[in-house]
Design a protein around this motif. Structure first.
Motif, short mmCIF file in Angstrom:
data_model
loop_
_atom_site.label_atom_id
_atom_site.label_comp_id
_atom_site.label_asym_id
_atom_site.label_seq_id
_atom_site.Cartn_x
_atom_site.Cartn_y
_atom_site.Cartn_z
N SER A 121 0.80 -1.23 0.00
CA SER A 121 0.00 0.00 0.00
C SER A 121 0.83 1.28 0.00
O SER A 121 0.28 2.37 0.14
CB SER A 121 -0.99 0.04 1.18
OG SER A 121 -2.00 -0.94 1.01
N GLU A 124 -0.40 3.98 -2.91
CA GLU A 124 -1.41 5.01 -2.68
C GLU A 124 -0.99 5.99 -1.58
O GLU A 124 -1.34 7.18 -1.64
CB GLU A 124 -2.78 4.39 -2.34
CG GLU A 124 -2.81 3.50 -1.12
CD GLU A 124 -2.56 2.05 -1.45
OE1 GLU A 124 -3.11 1.18 -0.75
OE2 GLU A 124 -1.80 1.76 -2.39
N MET A 179 -8.64 8.19 -2.45
CA MET A 179 -9.43 7.54 -1.41
C MET A 179 -10.43 6.57 -2.01
O MET A 179 -10.65 5.47 -1.49
CB MET A 179 -10.15 8.59 -0.57
CG MET A 179 -9.29 9.38 0.38
SD MET A 179 -8.37 8.33 1.54
CE MET A 179 -6.73 8.41 0.81
N MET A 182 -8.66 3.44 -3.08
CA MET A 182 -8.23 2.67 -1.92
C MET A 182 -9.40 1.94 -1.27
O MET A 182 -9.30 0.76 -0.94
CB MET A 182 -7.56 3.61 -0.89
CG MET A 182 -7.03 2.89 0.34
SD MET A 182 -6.49 4.01 1.65
CE MET A 182 -5.18 4.88 0.81
N VAL A 183 -10.52 2.63 -1.11
CA VAL A 183 -11.67 2.04 -0.44
C VAL A 183 -12.31 0.94 -1.27
O VAL A 183 -12.76 -0.09 -0.74
CB VAL A 183 -12.72 3.14 -0.10
CG1 VAL A 183 -14.02 2.53 0.38
CG2 VAL A 183 -12.16 4.08 0.96
N PRO A 188 -5.96 -3.29 -0.01
CA PRO A 188 -5.50 -2.57 1.19
C PRO A 188 -6.19 -3.04 2.47
O PRO A 188 -7.34 -3.51 2.44
CB PRO A 188 -5.87 -1.10 0.89
CG PRO A 188 -6.02 -1.03 -0.58
CD PRO A 188 -6.55 -2.37 -0.99
N TRP A 190 -8.22 -2.97 5.91
CA TRP A 190 -9.40 -2.18 6.30
C TRP A 190 -9.00 -1.06 7.26
O TRP A 190 -9.60 0.01 7.25
CB TRP A 190 -10.46 -3.08 6.95
CG TRP A 190 -10.04 -3.65 8.28
CD1 TRP A 190 -9.42 -4.83 8.52
CD2 TRP A 190 -10.21 -3.02 9.57
NE1 TRP A 190 -9.17 -5.00 9.87
CE2 TRP A 190 -9.65 -3.90 10.53
CE3 TRP A 190 -10.77 -1.82 9.99
CZ2 TRP A 190 -9.65 -3.61 11.89
CZ3 TRP A 190 -10.75 -1.53 11.35
CH2 TRP A 190 -10.21 -2.41 12.28
N LYS A 193 -7.69 1.71 5.20
CA LYS A 193 -8.81 2.40 4.55
C LYS A 193 -9.47 3.38 5.53
O LYS A 193 -9.78 4.52 5.16
CB LYS A 193 -9.85 1.39 4.06
CG LYS A 193 -9.38 0.51 2.93
CD LYS A 193 -10.48 -0.46 2.50
CE LYS A 193 -10.01 -1.36 1.37
NZ LYS A 193 -11.09 -2.27 0.91
#
Length: 244
Positions: A121, A124, A179, A182-183, A188, A190, A193
């Motif tokens: 991750s 991002e 975002m 990513m969500v 990724p 939780w 997030k």
């Protein structure tokens, strides 16, 4: 993991040493002056590095959220993590910042530690660092212009304009895209997030403060324009028009 801890420690020591040098070189200035010089330098360096990593030197953050960390991404995050630890400590010691900024720094530190620990991750998170830090040099320039009595000039107006523009376009607009990717990505964590959403809410809080600043500035300019117009307006006396 040991190498990452060592790298972050070296980064922290480097930023502390740079701050100490600035304090020595600028003895006639305040401690905040030296700290903001460090912040300005960090903003310039990390904006260039994270921008390169996000746009050319790694996976595309809008399509590869949650991908494994690369060595370059680790180096950039270690460098900026050391800075954030330094700056949070400085802010807590001198008590110069409000709760929103302290929360922002705490979230940033926790997020980078998590990403470096998980080994994924960074794609991002580097992109978030880029859209967040790109406005920092302009923010510090505003402060230095105020300190030097040059803020109420054309240069000050240009700096304010580009600061607000970049903040709204990149940090709010670009941050929303990061975002979302990513969500919606399954890769990724939780917890990351949730931290990303919290960081974006903090950015929205900063945006509210900036909008209030812009409103105050526009009202001030409008009142100055009205006052100047009334002074220059012709006045009627005994049926004749006279100028002031």
């Amino acid at each position: 993991m040991v190498s990452i801890v060592l790298e972050v420690t070296c980064s922290l020591v480097a930023w502390l040493s740079l701050y100490a040098c600035f304090c020595y070189w600028h003895k006639h200035r305040s401690y905040e002056w030296s700290c903001r010089l460090v912040t300005l330098l960090h903003g310039l360096i990390v904006t260039c590095l994270s921008g390169y990593v996000a746009l050319w030197g790694g996976s595309w953050p809008l399509t590869h959220a949650g991908s494994p960390n690369t060595s370059l991404q680790i180096h950039v995050l270690s460098l900026t993590l050391g800075y954030f630890i330094f700056d949070l400590g400085w802010c807590l010691y001198f008590q110069t910042e409000g709760d929103l900024m302290l929360f922002h720094h705490t979230l940033s530190i926790c997020g980078m530690i998590m990403v470096l620990g998980l080994g994924k991750s960074a794609t991002e998170v580097n992109a978030v660092v880029f859209v967040s830090e790109i406005t920092n040099p302009l923010l510090q320039t505003r402060w230095f212009l105020r300190e030097m009595g040059c803020y109420h000039t054309l240069l000050g107006e240009v700096v304010d304009f580009f600061f607000v523009l970049l903040f709204l376009v990149l940090r709010i607009g670009g941050g929303a895209l990061i975002m979302y990717s990513m969500v919606t990505s399954p890769d990724p964590s939780w917890l990351l997030k949730a931290g990303g959403l919290a960081m974006y809410i903090v950015s929205l809080g900063f945006m509210v403060e900036i909008c209030r600043f812009v409103r105050r500035k526009m009202l001030k300019k409008y009142r100055s324009w009205i006052s100047l117009r009334s002074v220059n307006a012709p006045v009627k006396m005994n049926g004749h028009v006279t100028a002031h």
